[in-house]
Design a protein around this motif. Structure first.
Motif, PDB file in Angstrom:
ATOM      1  N   SER A  45       0.803  -1.218   0.000  1.00  0.00           N
ATOM      2  CA  SER A  45       0.000   0.000   0.000  1.00  0.00           C
ATOM      3  C   SER A  45       0.840   1.274   0.000  1.00  0.00           C
ATOM      4  CB  SER A  45      -0.935   0.026   1.216  1.00  0.00           C
ATOM      5  OG  SER A  45      -2.171  -0.575   0.897  1.00  0.00           O
ATOM      6  N   CYS A  46       2.036   1.218   0.622  1.00  0.00           N
ATOM      7  CA  CYS A  46       2.699   2.492   0.918  1.00  0.00           C
ATOM      8  C   CYS A  46       3.943   2.798   0.082  1.00  0.00           C
ATOM      9  CB  CYS A  46       3.079   2.540   2.394  1.00  0.00           C
ATOM     10  SG  CYS A  46       4.451   1.457   2.815  1.00  0.00           S
ATOM     11  N   VAL A  47       4.525   1.835  -0.566  1.00  0.00           N
ATOM     12  CA  VAL A  47       5.786   1.955  -1.326  1.00  0.00           C
ATOM     13  C   VAL A  47       6.942   2.601  -0.548  1.00  0.00           C
ATOM     14  CG1 VAL A  47       4.613   1.927  -3.550  1.00  0.00           C
ATOM     15  CG2 VAL A  47       5.259   4.134  -2.617  1.00  0.00           C
ATOM     16  N   THR A  48       7.015   2.379   0.762  1.00  0.00           N
ATOM     17  CA  THR A  48       8.121   2.973   1.518  1.00  0.00           C
ATOM     18  C   THR A  48       9.149   1.927   1.982  1.00  0.00           C
ATOM     19  OG1 THR A  48       6.911   2.873   3.618  1.00  0.00           O
ATOM     20  CG2 THR A  48       6.688   4.897   2.324  1.00  0.00           C
ATOM     21  N   LEU A  73       3.365  -0.418  -8.769  1.00  0.00           N
ATOM     22  CA  LEU A  73       3.602   0.512  -7.667  1.00  0.00           C
ATOM     23  C   LEU A  73       5.012   1.082  -7.673  1.00  0.00           C
ATOM     24  CD1 LEU A  73       1.695  -1.254  -4.749  1.00  0.00           C
ATOM     25  CD2 LEU A  73       1.120   0.935  -5.809  1.00  0.00           C
ATOM     26  N   LEU A  74       5.937   0.396  -8.319  1.00  0.00           N
ATOM     27  CA  LEU A  74       7.308   0.915  -8.355  1.00  0.00           C
ATOM     28  C   LEU A  74       7.369   2.282  -9.041  1.00  0.00           C
ATOM     29  CD1 LEU A  74       9.411  -2.328  -8.890  1.00  0.00           C
ATOM     30  CD2 LEU A  74       9.700  -0.672  -7.034  1.00  0.00           C
ATOM     31  N   ASP A  75       6.365   2.599  -9.863  1.00  0.00           N
ATOM     32  CA  ASP A  75       6.309   3.936 -10.461  1.00  0.00           C
ATOM     33  C   ASP A  75       6.030   5.021  -9.419  1.00  0.00           C
ATOM     34  OD1 ASP A  75       6.830   3.268 -13.042  1.00  0.00           O
ATOM     35  OD2 ASP A  75       4.717   3.041 -13.623  1.00  0.00           O
ATOM     36  N   ASN A  76       5.554   4.618  -8.243  1.00  0.00           N
ATOM     37  CA  ASN A  76       5.169   5.600  -7.225  1.00  0.00           C
ATOM     38  C   ASN A  76       6.289   5.933  -6.243  1.00  0.00           C
ATOM     39  OD1 ASN A  76       2.624   5.638  -8.287  1.00  0.00           O
ATOM     40  ND2 ASN A  76       1.641   4.550  -6.604  1.00  0.00           N
ATOM     41  N   ARG A  86      13.235  -2.724  -6.282  1.00  0.00           N
ATOM     42  CA  ARG A  86      12.203  -3.657  -5.812  1.00  0.00           C
ATOM     43  C   ARG A  86      11.548  -3.090  -4.564  1.00  0.00           C
ATOM     44  NH1 ARG A  86      12.128  -9.222  -6.996  1.00  0.00           N
ATOM     45  NH2 ARG A  86      10.115  -8.989  -5.958  1.00  0.00           N
ATOM     46  N   LEU A  87      10.352  -3.579  -4.266  1.00  0.00           N
ATOM     47  CA  LEU A  87       9.753  -3.313  -2.959  1.00  0.00           C
ATOM     48  C   LEU A  87      10.158  -4.485  -2.064  1.00  0.00           C
ATOM     49  CD1 LEU A  87       6.217  -1.966  -3.970  1.00  0.00           C
ATOM     50  CD2 LEU A  87       8.276  -0.666  -3.361  1.00  0.00           C
ATOM     51  N   SER A  88      10.897  -4.155  -0.997  1.00  0.00           N
ATOM     52  CA  SER A  88      11.562  -5.228  -0.251  1.00  0.00           C
ATOM     53  C   SER A  88      10.591  -6.097   0.536  1.00  0.00           C
ATOM     54  CB  SER A  88      12.647  -4.660   0.662  1.00  0.00           C
ATOM     55  OG  SER A  88      12.093  -3.741   1.571  1.00  0.00           O
TER      56      SER A  88
ATOM     57  N   HIS B 104      -7.738  -2.590  -6.066  1.00  0.00           N
ATOM     58  CA  HIS B 104      -7.974  -1.964  -7.354  1.00  0.00           C
ATOM     59  C   HIS B 104      -8.138  -0.442  -7.210  1.00  0.00           C
ATOM     60  CE1 HIS B 104      -9.360  -1.736 -11.451  1.00  0.00           C
ATOM     61  NE2 HIS B 104     -10.461  -1.109 -11.067  1.00  0.00           N
ATOM     62  N   LEU B 105      -8.977  -0.065  -6.260  1.00  0.00           N
ATOM     63  CA  LEU B 105      -9.271   1.350  -6.039  1.00  0.00           C
ATOM     64  C   LEU B 105      -8.021   2.086  -5.557  1.00  0.00           C
ATOM     65  CD1 LEU B 105     -11.820   2.991  -6.312  1.00  0.00           C
ATOM     66  CD2 LEU B 105     -12.445   2.372  -3.966  1.00  0.00           C
ATOM     67  N   ARG B 106      -7.303   1.471  -4.672  1.00  0.00           N
ATOM     68  CA  ARG B 106      -6.112   2.092  -4.089  1.00  0.00           C
ATOM     69  C   ARG B 106      -5.083   2.393  -5.186  1.00  0.00           C
ATOM     70  NH1 ARG B 106      -3.901   3.335   1.454  1.00  0.00           N
ATOM     71  NH2 ARG B 106      -1.741   3.717   0.954  1.00  0.00           N
ATOM     72  N   LEU B 107      -4.906   1.437  -6.095  1.00  0.00           N
ATOM     73  CA  LEU B 107      -3.946   1.651  -7.173  1.00  0.00           C
ATOM     74  C   LEU B 107      -4.398   2.817  -8.057  1.00  0.00           C
ATOM     75  CD1 LEU B 107      -1.384   0.682  -8.637  1.00  0.00           C
ATOM     76  CD2 LEU B 107      -2.840  -0.831  -9.991  1.00  0.00           C
TER      77      LEU B 107
END
Ligand code: HEM
Lengths: 109, 415
Positions: A45-48, A73-76, A86-88, B104-107
């Motif tokens: 969810s957070c990409v941190t 998500l890596l784009d974020n 990578r997201l670890s 889905h929504l979150r993305l």
């Protein structure tokens, strides 16, 4: 127990034992590695928990699967996205990753 | 099967002491058991860092509490039409969604609020805050005397930032802020005050109308703002419904308002009460990002989060049953002596600082990068602009809200 080498944003290398099956994110968080957040606790969810996999290890770790949520998500991520990004939280420790080297980027948010 | 039950004299979650000092109040719960049954509230209260983290990040709990809201809303409103509109909007909110719809929504919603996108908004946020400080300075010149920093500054920051990101004119920002504040009463667990419930409903309807018009306008005339991006996403058939689009716009206006406003006000109060922190901010001897993490931990705006138990399970020696409700007290988790050294002490350079002010798990705050950026600029810049500011009460009043840690007002002499 396999060891993971985390290189923090200041360039300092930390050798941390991470139990089999745990993620690279969990290992870093438990050890208090500077620059690792993992705020959503491994839920994509957070990409941190962004890391760069060391070149010498990238073949064994591999990239995020094409079309996966991690890949999107890596784009974020805040720091530059590199081919080795990578997201670890998505990398779980197996015996084959004993000694793996990862770099923690300068920023997560 | 085991259930540790709080003694009767400790069960009022909004007693004067619980409102004034939730850290101490819930610390006493933690001493009895980090997960404990509150017979008055009829639910489990989680107060240790470990159990809060585990409960929110794992799969033992669900956020789908919206049917409970439906009951509340319709019973309060006597089945009126407004309550129906509110319910139909709220039921779409990502905060109550479960996977796979949540994923889905979150993305879809994540791009404009991602660390990547927010990094690029730094200059915008700095400009807005400089403008707000100029306006405040001018206001005080024109009309010297105390100001309520909560309304005159802290509330303006999120309202104007989200407006700018959404392409909403500045003159409407205050209106959005006002609606958001009224809504809090309905959504964040205010007790009593029936007339305020009807006011909150009116605010919701006005906000909803405003957002519908705005979406229609962007559809006709797209811009570079996030509403236009979401409209484009919606219209390109990626699986975002019109109702999800409308309700998500409302959620990001509302969700970031109270929280960011209270973080800024709580922090400015804390700085007033800690001269060393004030000095460090004035001199710039502390990293603003680190300082904000500590404000989030020490006086973060989210007192607690609600969940329903999704499946029978054991935690901290307690037996939880599916369908029971649970309150995750972030304020307590953030000042748990088992997780932080000197938890009650404000240390702006605290490291490591694994607070949980933005929650964790799939619902971890979508707006965290933006909230952090706003606070990192708004707090130090205020202190540097008005280094001698003085809060005019040593014992400010807190809102009696279950889920929020926020002041009623912050009367201040701005110097
Ligand atoms: C200091 C400011 C803020 C704090 C402390 C805060 C706190 C939180 C917390 C604790 C949650 C988790 C709720 C739960 O698990 O039930 C959350 C979720 C959320 N927040 Fe924030 N928030 C802040 C600012 C913002 C801002 C500026 C936005 C604007 C976009 C925002 C949008 C959201 C959204 C959309 C969610 C739901 C995410 C999901 O369900 O996946 N928040 N926030």
């Amino acid at each position: 127990m396999p060891t993971v080498n985390y290189i923090d944003p200041a360039g300092i290398q930390h050798e941390v034992e991470v139990p089999l099956g745990q993620s690279l994110m969990e290992g870093a968080v438990r050890d208090g590695i500077v620059g690792m957040l993992g705020e959503c606790g491994g839920n994509l969810s957070c990409v941190t928990c962004h890391v760069y996999i060391d070149d010498a290890w990238f073949d064994r770790v591999g990239p995020a699967l094409e079309g996966s949520l991690e890949e999107e998500l890596l784009d974020n991520v805040s720091a530059e996205r590199l081919p080795s990004s990578r997201l670890s939280c998505q990398i779980h420790i197996g015996a084959e990753l004993d000694g793996v080297v990862v770099r923690v980027p300068p920023r997560q948010t | 099967m085991s259930k540790t039950v709080l003694p009767d004299h400790m069960t009022d979650l909004l007693s004067p002491v619980a409102v004034k000092d939730p850290y101490m109040y819930f610390g006493k719960y933690r001493e009895i058991s980090p997960v404990v049954w509150n017979p008055q509230w009829k639910g489990w209260i989680f107060t240790s860092n470990a159990t809060v983290r585990e409960g929110l990040a794992g799969d033992t709990m669900t956020s789908d509490r919206i049917t409970r809201f439906e009951d509340q809303l319709t019973s309060r409103a006597g089945g009126d039409q407004n309550a129906d509109i509110i319910y139909r909007t709220m039921v779409q909110w990502i905060v109550y969604a479960t996977p796979p719809r949540h994923t889905h929504l979150r993305l879809l919603l994540s791009k404009p609020f991602s660390p990547r996108a927010v990094k690029n908004q730094k200059a915008v946020v700095e400009t807005i805050i400089a403008e707000l400080l100029d306006e405040l300075e001018q206001k005080i010149k024109n009309k010297p005397g105390p100001v309520d920093l909560l309304r005159e500054y802290a509330a303006q920051v999120p309202a104007r930032v989200i407006s700018r990101l959404m392409g909403i004119p500045d003159q409407d920002a205050a209106k959005l802020g006002h609606w958001s504040e009224e809504l809090t009463l309905l959504i964040l667990g205010a007790m009593g005050a029936e007339d305020r419930h009807s006011r909150a409903k009116e605010a919701f309807i006005e906000l909803e109308n405003y957002v519908r018009k705005m979406v229609a306008a962007r559809r006709k005339n797209p811009g570079t703002d996030l509403v236009s991006d979401w409209v484009a996403a919606r219209d390109s058939n990626v699986g975002l419904t019109e109702e999800e689009l409308i309700s998500s716009c409302i959620l990001v206006i509302f969700g970031g308002h109270e929280t960011t406003m209270n973080l800024i006000a709580n922090s400015l109060l804390a700085v007033h009460q800690h001269p060393a922190a004030r000095q460090a901010l004035i001199e710039g001897s502390v990293d603003s990002a680190m300082a904000v993490e500590e404000f989030l931990r020490f006086c973060g705006p989210t007192r607690s989060i609600l969940r329903d138990v999704a499946k029978d399970h054991e935690v901290a020696g307690q037996t939880l049953r599916a369908g029971e409700r649970a309150l995750f007290v972030l304020a307590a988790a953030n000042q748990d002596p088992g997780a932080f050294e000197d938890p009650g002490t404000l240390k702006l350079d605290r490291s490591p600082n694994r607070h949980i002010a933005f929650g964790t798990g799939i619902h971890q705050c979508l707006g965290a990068p933006l909230a952090r950026l706003e606070a990192q600029v708004a707090i130090p810049e205020f202190v540097r602009r008005f280094p001698g500011y003085r809060v005019l009460t040593e014992d400010p009043e807190w809102q009696p809200l279950l889920m929020t840690r926020g002041l009623k007002a912050l009367p201040t002499e701005v110097l």
